[in-house]
Structures are given as C-alpha cells and as structure tokens.
Design a protein around this motif. Structure first.
Motif, short mmCIF file in Angstrom:
data_model
loop_
_atom_site.label_atom_id
_atom_site.label_comp_id
_atom_site.label_asym_id
_atom_site.label_seq_id
_atom_site.Cartn_x
_atom_site.Cartn_y
_atom_site.Cartn_z
N ASN A 1 -25.78 -7.76 -24.14
CA ASN A 1 -24.45 -7.54 -23.59
C ASN A 1 -23.83 -8.83 -23.06
O ASN A 1 -22.62 -9.06 -23.21
CB ASN A 1 -24.50 -6.50 -22.48
CG ASN A 1 -24.72 -5.09 -23.02
OD1 ASN A 1 -24.59 -4.86 -24.21
ND2 ASN A 1 -25.08 -4.17 -22.14
N ARG A 2 -24.64 -9.68 -22.44
CA ARG A 2 -24.12 -10.94 -21.91
C ARG A 2 -23.60 -11.84 -23.02
O ARG A 2 -22.52 -12.43 -22.91
CB ARG A 2 -25.20 -11.66 -21.12
CG ARG A 2 -25.52 -11.00 -19.77
CD ARG A 2 -26.82 -11.51 -19.20
NE ARG A 2 -26.80 -12.96 -18.99
CZ ARG A 2 -27.88 -13.71 -18.81
NH1 ARG A 2 -29.09 -13.13 -18.82
NH2 ARG A 2 -27.79 -15.00 -18.61
N GLY A 3 -24.34 -11.90 -24.13
CA GLY A 3 -23.89 -12.72 -25.26
C GLY A 3 -22.64 -12.17 -25.90
O GLY A 3 -21.71 -12.91 -26.24
N VAL A 4 -22.61 -10.86 -26.10
CA VAL A 4 -21.45 -10.22 -26.72
C VAL A 4 -20.22 -10.34 -25.84
O VAL A 4 -19.11 -10.61 -26.32
CB VAL A 4 -21.76 -8.73 -27.03
CG1 VAL A 4 -20.49 -8.02 -27.49
CG2 VAL A 4 -22.84 -8.63 -28.10
N THR A 5 -20.41 -10.17 -24.52
CA THR A 5 -19.29 -10.28 -23.58
C THR A 5 -18.68 -11.68 -23.62
O THR A 5 -17.46 -11.85 -23.60
CB THR A 5 -19.74 -9.95 -22.15
OG1 THR A 5 -20.24 -8.61 -22.12
CG2 THR A 5 -18.60 -10.10 -21.16
N ALA B 1 -18.70 -13.73 -26.16
CA ALA B 1 -17.97 -13.86 -27.43
C ALA B 1 -16.63 -13.16 -27.36
O ALA B 1 -15.60 -13.68 -27.81
CB ALA B 1 -18.81 -13.31 -28.57
N GLN B 2 -16.62 -11.96 -26.78
CA GLN B 2 -15.37 -11.20 -26.68
C GLN B 2 -14.37 -11.90 -25.77
O GLN B 2 -13.16 -11.76 -25.95
CB GLN B 2 -15.66 -9.79 -26.17
CG GLN B 2 -16.41 -8.92 -27.18
CD GLN B 2 -16.83 -7.58 -26.60
OE1 GLN B 2 -16.88 -7.40 -25.38
NE2 GLN B 2 -17.15 -6.63 -27.47
N GLY B 3 -14.87 -12.66 -24.81
CA GLY B 3 -13.99 -13.40 -23.91
C GLY B 3 -13.51 -14.71 -24.50
O GLY B 3 -12.78 -15.45 -23.83
N GLY B 4 -13.92 -15.00 -25.71
CA GLY B 4 -13.46 -16.21 -26.38
C GLY B 4 -14.31 -17.44 -26.14
O GLY B 4 -14.01 -18.52 -26.67
N VAL C 1 -23.08 -18.49 -28.03
CA VAL C 1 -24.15 -19.06 -28.85
C VAL C 1 -25.35 -19.42 -27.99
O VAL C 1 -26.51 -19.12 -28.33
CB VAL C 1 -23.64 -20.30 -29.62
CG1 VAL C 1 -24.80 -21.09 -30.21
CG2 VAL C 1 -22.68 -19.88 -30.73
N GLU C 2 -25.09 -20.07 -26.85
CA GLU C 2 -26.20 -20.48 -25.98
C GLU C 2 -26.98 -19.28 -25.45
O GLU C 2 -28.23 -19.29 -25.43
CB GLU C 2 -25.64 -21.31 -24.82
CG GLU C 2 -25.11 -22.67 -25.25
CD GLU C 2 -24.41 -23.40 -24.13
OE1 GLU C 2 -24.33 -22.84 -23.00
OE2 GLU C 2 -23.95 -24.54 -24.36
N LEU C 3 -26.26 -18.24 -25.04
CA LEU C 3 -26.93 -17.04 -24.52
C LEU C 3 -27.76 -16.34 -25.60
O LEU C 3 -28.89 -15.92 -25.37
CB LEU C 3 -25.90 -16.07 -23.95
CG LEU C 3 -25.32 -16.43 -22.58
CD1 LEU C 3 -24.09 -15.57 -22.28
CD2 LEU C 3 -26.38 -16.24 -21.49
N LEU C 4 -27.17 -16.22 -26.79
CA LEU C 4 -27.87 -15.50 -27.85
C LEU C 4 -29.02 -16.32 -28.43
O LEU C 4 -30.02 -15.76 -28.89
CB LEU C 4 -26.88 -15.09 -28.95
CG LEU C 4 -25.92 -13.97 -28.53
CD1 LEU C 4 -24.82 -13.76 -29.56
CD2 LEU C 4 -26.68 -12.67 -28.28
N ILE C 5 -28.92 -17.64 -28.39
CA ILE C 5 -30.06 -18.48 -28.77
C ILE C 5 -31.21 -18.27 -27.79
O ILE C 5 -32.38 -18.14 -28.17
CB ILE C 5 -29.66 -19.96 -28.85
CG1 ILE C 5 -28.87 -20.23 -30.14
CG2 ILE C 5 -30.89 -20.87 -28.80
CD1 ILE C 5 -28.36 -21.65 -30.27
N GLN C 6 -30.87 -18.23 -26.49
CA GLN C 6 -31.90 -17.96 -25.49
C GLN C 6 -32.57 -16.61 -25.75
O GLN C 6 -33.79 -16.48 -25.65
CB GLN C 6 -31.28 -17.95 -24.09
CG GLN C 6 -30.83 -19.31 -23.58
CD GLN C 6 -30.15 -19.21 -22.22
OE1 GLN C 6 -30.39 -18.27 -21.46
NE2 GLN C 6 -29.29 -20.17 -21.91
N PHE D 1 -22.72 -19.08 -36.76
CA PHE D 1 -21.84 -19.32 -37.89
C PHE D 1 -20.38 -18.98 -37.57
O PHE D 1 -19.47 -19.53 -38.19
CB PHE D 1 -22.36 -18.59 -39.13
CG PHE D 1 -23.62 -19.20 -39.66
CD1 PHE D 1 -23.61 -20.48 -40.16
CD2 PHE D 1 -24.82 -18.51 -39.62
CE1 PHE D 1 -24.78 -21.09 -40.63
CE2 PHE D 1 -25.99 -19.09 -40.08
CZ PHE D 1 -25.97 -20.39 -40.58
N THR D 2 -20.16 -18.13 -36.58
CA THR D 2 -18.79 -17.91 -36.10
C THR D 2 -18.26 -19.18 -35.44
O THR D 2 -17.11 -19.59 -35.66
CB THR D 2 -18.74 -16.73 -35.10
OG1 THR D 2 -19.16 -15.53 -35.76
CG2 THR D 2 -17.33 -16.53 -34.57
#
Length: 571
Positions: A470-474, A476-479, A485-490, A509-510
């Motif tokens: 959720n933190r990574g997606v949030t 991304a949704q916030g721009g 990327v950093e959160l989802l890599i973690q 890739f986005t």
C-alpha cells in the motif's frame, strides 16, 4: 486420424524439399533394427542427417549437443520409461524449441490408450507397422503445420504474446484447415497472459461448433479466473463425465475442490486420474501432498514412492521426493524404512547440496525419534549451517520451499522456536499467494504443537505485505514515482514474492518510461521479472509486466531479449 493422400504428401514434400535436405532427425528406440529401418525410409525422402539413441538418457545427451527438426520416439523405452515421459522432460527443461516436431511411434493396439492419456500432446503418432508412404504423409503434414504456425511459435519463444495472438488470428482467417488449432493456441495464450474475457470468447466460439474437450477446459480456466469458480467446476465435472481420460481436467478440478474446502474429494479426483495414467510424476506428488494434508499417510506413502520411482534417473528427480517419502515413513513410525530412503538419497544424489541438506534434516528427525537428542542437535546444527551457506551463495531460493519448511519444523520440534519461525516467515512471505505452501506451513506448526503461533505468524506476514504494498502504491498514485520505486524495491528485496517482484518491476519501468532509460535500473527490473518467473512461470501478472518492459525498451530503441534468455549480470 486421417492421413494425407499420396498426391497431397508429394505436393507438401516438394514444397518442403529444401528443408528436408537440411533437416536433422533423432530416432529414439531400444532396437537397432528399428532405428535402421526408419533411417532407411528417411533417406528415400532426402533426409540424411539422422542420429540414433537407444535410451531416453542418450536422447537427452544428443539434444544437448544438436538442435533437431524432428524427433521420432518409440513409446516403450528402457527401464519402464516411455516416449511420453521423454517429451515431458524435453519440454519441462526447454530443451527443444516449439519448431521441433515430436512424433511418438506406437503399436496399433496401444495407440488409443497412448493418445488418450497423453499429458503433453506430441505433434503426431506413427502407428506400427507403417510403410514409407505412411511415414512420408505423416512427416509432410507435421512439417507443413509447423511452417503454418512458425510466426506464432516464434512470437511465443520470444515472449511476444500480442504478436502470438495476432499470428493465430491470421492463421484462422487464411488457413481454414488449421483454424481450430489456431483458435486453441490463441485461447490458451490469452488465458496465460490474463486476458480471460477474450479467452472465454475464443473458447465459446469453438464450442458453438462442437464440444471439443480442450475448449471446455480452456473455458473453465477463464471462468475460474473471472470469479465463476462454481460454473467452472460444473463444466469440468461434465467434461470428465463425457471424456473420462482427459487428464488435465482432473488436476484443475481437484484444485478447485480443495480451494472450496473439500480436500477429501480433491484427493479422490487426483487418485482417479492416477488410476488412468499412473506415470505422471507431478500428479503423484500432488496426490501425496493432498493425502498428507488429509492425514491419509498410507496413500501419501504410495504416491510419494510412485513419484520417486518415476522421476529417478531423470532431470525431473528432486531431493524433495526422497524427503517427502522419508517424512511420511517417520510419521507412520517406520523409522528403519525412512533410514533406507535417506541412504538411497545420499548414494544416488552424491554431490548434490540440496540432497545433503535434506539428508541432514531427515537424519536429525530420525535421531530425535530414536531418542538420540545429541545426534539430533548435531545434525540440525549442520543443516542450518549448510542452509545459510546455500542461501549466501544462491539467494533465498537456493533451497526448495518444501525443504525450508521441513528444516523449520525440525527446529520447532527441537525447541529452536525463534529460528524455526524466522525460516517459516521467510517462506510465507515469498510464497504468500500459494495456498499449498501456506497449508504446509500451518500443518508443520500443528505437528509441532504450535498451531496458534503458526496462525499468528501467517497473519503477521499478511499484514506486513499489505502495508508495504500500500505504501508503494500510494506513492505512485501521488505522483512520486521515485519514492514508489524505492519503496517497492525495498519490498521486493525484503519479501521477494511474485506480487512485490512484479510491482517493483512495473514501478521501475514506469519511471524509465517517463524519465528516460537508466541501464542499471532497467537491469534490476529485468532481474525482478526473472525471479518472478521462477516463482510462477505461468503467471498472467508476469506476462503483462514483461510486455510493459518490452514496450518501454522499444521506446528507447532497446532490444528486450526473451524472458527465457540468460540474465545479464545482476545489479
């Protein structure tokens, strides 16, 4: 099975004459006379590059050295093996491309059975005895069909799923004689990449003409994926009533039955498939797993023994097969039988670190059962040390998930709760979307008398996964793509499960799509997709993420290799 006329065969062979001159053929048969006879027949057609193999092992050695355009395999091979198993092994290890023609040679009296229970369908069958003219017809038809499907197969080999679907649509429109097979490939590809609505439409189109079993199966897969599991189960039940030897339907039906909470019926479904075709290694493992979860240790023993016997001596063999059987024997109180299996494992897989680890884990449990606490602790220490070494050298997946759970269960049984729980947590995080693995973990905690601890551990893992995602997606949704990327890599590094690996790759890739190509970051995204493929090579999420990777690469003039290609150096 209709055979082309002599005139049709001659016309097809004339069109393929140049290909025949370059064709490399492998003949797999125990009998030298049979190989020589077929070699002579092929020479009259202009085929001169013909290799022979007297066993499946020799065939695998030859395939590793050469690329064959056609493989003829007798159904009955050495030591109880057969041509169907050889095909299974070649496809399982990706040793032959989709362009290779694989034909099984079998006697007339055995054809109906061999064809009906084929798990992986060969390109055709040669019925013994056959004439040179019959060989010519079969070969011409098979090669011509490969030519028709060349663009679709090439696209599939490259992982270009959209191009594969487009190629199938073109075949359907221009090659009426091959339209049905093209629709089958198109529907299965659409299911594989998660376009279930489109797949459903294709299979329903086929079924308007006649109730072809594979179309009913494909429709059931699409329906289940779209949430209509009850309708899918009904469809599969009707399919097996009409076509009781359509084996793939049993596996899928059993999966649906267990998912809705009926493991006993699921076991019976798999057993029925096993009675029809007892030689499928993976199904025997599935039977053993379900029977173990059901507490049916006698059936589990039988299934695991069958899996071990079937896979022994082939690349399908696994140290897990020995561990599964030994573990069941221990639970049944047959410690001497378990010790014999462990000795077989050490002898037959000497030098295999997975086998060494499995042996130590099992020997620790045997010592505990025999009251030798010192021996049990000593072997557990050795097992944990070896496990840590393997993980350091090859990453978390250097050992099988099943073996990691067994090691953790032995830790729990010997009072090393913290170590065992940490191992279980790691496996649960990586495979949190695999119901069978989670069931295995729950059962391991139950057998250690720690059921509540197991439930809490799985709940904790689930909470952490949801929070990280959720933190990574949030972000991304916030721009904030960089933060995402950093959160989802973690998340992917901490819990390298399919979901996080794909999410991290998509985020990478986005970012590259919008900010420009960065080679090091792109290599990380590719590595995550390769790891995701190890988790589930058939995941639609993986296919969609790979297509996105290809589109972004194309935008910057980067050639994206097939997903099956070797990795560049890891970042």
């Amino acid at each position: 099975m209709a055979t082309p006329s002599a005139q049709q065969s001659n016309a097809l062979l004339a069109a393929l004459q140049e290909q025949l001159l370059r064709l490399r053929v492998l003949i797999v048969d125990r009998q030298p006379n049979a190989r020589n006879t077929l070699r002579t027949m092929l020479s009259t057609l202009g085929v001169t590059q013909v290799h022979g193999a007297s066993s499946a092992w020799e065939a695998l050695r030859q395939v590793a050295k050469h690329e064959f355009g056609v493989i003829f395999s007798d159904y009955v091979l050495e030591d109880g093996r057969d041509g169907q198993q050889l095909l299974e092994e070649l496809r399982h290890r990706h040793l032959i491309p989709l362009s290779t023609v694989f034909m099984i040679v079998t006697a007339e009296r055995g054809y109906q059975h061999v064809a009906s229970v084929a798990e992986l369908t060969p390109d055709d069958y040669l019925i013994k005895p056959f004439t040179a003219e019959q060989l010519q017809g079969r070969l011409a038809r098979a090669l011509f069909k490969k030519k028709i499907f060349a663009s679709a197969n090439a696209a599939l080999e490259k992982g270009d799923w959209a191009a594969a679907v487009a190629a199938c649509e073109a075949i359907t429109a221009t090659q009426p004689a091959h339209a049905t097979e093209a629709l089958r490939l198109q529907g299965e590809t659409l299911n594989a990449v998660g376009r279930y609505g489109d797949a459903e439409a294709v299979f329903r189109r086929v079924l308007t003409d006649r109730p072809i079993p594979w179309a009913r199966m494909g429709l059931a897969v699409a329906l289940h994926a779209r949430g209509a599991s009850e309708e899918a189960e009904t469809l599969l039940t009707e399919l097996l009533r009409d076509c009781p030897e359509y084996l793939a339907a049993y596996d899928f039906l059993a999966r649906l039955q267990e998912q809705r909470g009926d493991p006993i019926t699921a076991q019976e479904t798999l057993l029925e498939a096993g009675r029809i075709a007892p030689h499928n290694t993976q199904r025997q493992r599935l039977v053993g797993d379900v029977a173990t979860r059901n507490g049916d240790l006698s059936q589990a023993e039988k299934a695991y023994q069958n899996a071990l016997n079937r896979a022994r001596g082939s690349s399908l063999a696994s140290a897990d097969d020995y561990a599964n059987l030994s573990k069941v024997l221990i639970e049944k109180g047959n410690v001497s039988g378990a010790k014999q299996v462990i000795q077989d494992l050490k002898r037959e897989r000497r030098g295999d670190k997975q086998a060494e680890l499995a042996s130590l884990v099992l020997e620790s449990e045997v010592c505990r059962q025999e009251g030798d606490e010192s021996g049990a602790q000593k072997r557990l220490d050795q097992a944990l040390s070896l496990h840590d070494t393997l993980v350091a050298e090859g990453g978390p997946e250097a050992t099988s998930r099943r073996l990691q759970v067994e090691l953790a269960q032995v830790c729990l049984a010997q009072g090393r709760d913290e170590t065992g729980s940490e191992l279980m947590k790691r496996v649960a995080a990586v495979h949190h979307d695999d119901p069978a693995t989670l069931s295995h973990i729950r059962l391991a905690f139950e057998k250690a008398g720690k059921e509540e601890a197991g439930q809490e551990l799985l709940a904790q893992v689930s909470r952490e996964i949801v929070d990280l995602n959720n933190r990574g997606v949030t972000a991304a949704q916030g721009g904030d793509l960089q933060a995402s990327v950093e959160l989802l890599i973690q998340a992917a590094e901490r819990m390298p499960n399919l979901q996080f690996l794909v999410n991290a790759s998509n985020a990478i890739f986005t970012l590259l799509d919008q900010k420009g190509w960065q080679e090091e970051l792109a290599l990380r995204g590719r590595r995550y997709l390769k790891l995701a493929r190890e988790r589930d090579p058939r995941s639609p999420k993986l296919f969609a993420a790979w297509e996105f990777y290809q589109r972004v690469g194309k935008k910057y003039g980067i050639l994206v290799p097939p997903i099956t290609a070797p990795d560049p150096d890891d970042v």
